[in-house]
Design a protein around this motif. Sequence first.
Motif, PDB file in Angstrom:
ATOM      1  N   ALA A 172       0.830  -1.208   0.000  1.00 16.06           N
ATOM      2  CA  ALA A 172       0.000   0.000   0.000  1.00 16.06           C
ATOM      3  C   ALA A 172       0.863   1.256   0.000  1.00 16.06           C
ATOM      4  O   ALA A 172       0.618   2.199  -0.766  1.00 16.06           O
ATOM      5  CB  ALA A 172      -0.919  -0.003   1.223  1.00 16.06           C
ATOM      6  N   ILE A 232      -4.528   5.696   1.504  1.00 14.28           N
ATOM      7  CA  ILE A 232      -4.419   4.358   2.073  1.00 14.28           C
ATOM      8  C   ILE A 232      -5.467   4.266   3.176  1.00 14.28           C
ATOM      9  O   ILE A 232      -5.493   5.097   4.090  1.00 14.28           O
ATOM     10  CB  ILE A 232      -3.022   4.091   2.658  1.00 14.28           C
ATOM     11  N   SER A 240      -8.096   4.578  -3.946  1.00 12.90           N
ATOM     12  CA  SER A 240      -7.561   4.193  -2.644  1.00 12.90           C
ATOM     13  C   SER A 240      -6.978   2.780  -2.682  1.00 12.90           C
ATOM     14  O   SER A 240      -7.406   1.939  -3.469  1.00 12.90           O
ATOM     15  CB  SER A 240      -8.647   4.250  -1.567  1.00 12.90           C
ATOM     16  N   PHE A 241      -6.022   2.557  -1.809  1.00 12.75           N
ATOM     17  CA  PHE A 241      -5.546   1.209  -1.514  1.00 12.75           C
ATOM     18  C   PHE A 241      -6.182   0.851  -0.179  1.00 12.75           C
ATOM     19  O   PHE A 241      -5.897   1.473   0.838  1.00 12.75           O
ATOM     20  CB  PHE A 241      -4.025   1.169  -1.408  1.00 12.75           C
ATOM     21  N   LEU A 289      -7.180  -1.923   2.797  1.00 16.55           N
ATOM     22  CA  LEU A 289      -6.823  -3.190   3.437  1.00 16.55           C
ATOM     23  C   LEU A 289      -7.829  -3.515   4.530  1.00 16.55           C
ATOM     24  O   LEU A 289      -8.039  -2.718   5.445  1.00 16.55           O
ATOM     25  CB  LEU A 289      -5.415  -3.113   4.043  1.00 16.55           C
TER      26      LEU A 289
END
Length: 335
Positions: A154, A166, A235-236, A238
């Motif tokens: 990321a 992120i 966006s990244f 997670l």
Amino acid sequence: MSPAAGGQAEARVIVADNEEALNLFGRYDQHLRLIEENFGVRVLARGEELSITGPGEEVERVAGLFRRLLEVSRAGTPISSQELRYAIRLAKENSAADLGDVFGDIIVVTHRGKPIRAKTSGQRVYAEAIQARGLVFGIGPAGTGKTYLAVAMAVAAFKRREVNRIILTRPAVEAGERLGFLPGALEDKVHPYLRPIYDALYDVLGLESFQKYMERGSIEVAPLAYMRGRTLDDSFVLLDEAQNTTPEQMKMFLTRLGLGSRAVVTGDITQVDLPRGRWSGLEEVRRVLRGVEGIEFVYLTERDVVRHELVQKIIKAYEEYDQARPTANAGGEVE
């Protein structure tokens, strides 16, 4: 390789210089001792030459291991004891895995100048999938680097300006409805449940850079419940500890993804903390999205554990215990 006295064999490996020797041998020749213990051979360092003696098959295997490690070293990769143990395991299994591929490309460099790269073949497959796919599920036991590598990927994508933000999230299952009774502001209440993500970001970015990006809104760390109703563009994203999501939460998260975004979902299906009788969203999504183009499931195992070597043995012991343990049938009787 040449024959030696007493039915033993001998092989020699030439090292280019003292710097290369230090990387290969380890401090106080620790790497050489580790190899001796695992293969039952004798390794002597004479200046910039290695002499390996022992049973013929083992000598040939160790000589081949040293030559592959030299290729890794000459590519500029430091060899740690942890990485050496993985290389030893591959050699003992007669694996054809190329150590240069495994310890090759740098994902990102931390604020301390430490390069982060995949350390096992499973991690390499995982990192390549994250780079190539819009949605990747990283499933495996503790210590396999699922979260840390995803955070590193990321940060790398953010620094290359492939994404503008992120966003890191995980379900605060343990908190349940007790969040309101915890002291402090909301951030203080949820911080313990997000600490592993913070730790990874601190390690990669450093505290000062992390705080700067947080203040700008470029990095966001929040409980999963705060994703509802949002569209996450460029966006990244997670989602960590996804085994603790319900099916409804998992669907909610996956449908938040907007244009220009990519997502990584990590979890360990052997450590579900949901109340008894609740179905894990990670278990369900493996069935729902199986075979969907653009989505990849990567399964890491105890062979990809990069924590203390005992963690591999602990995970394997639990797996064997679970497989051998009697199971209860529908009537509650032990079979």
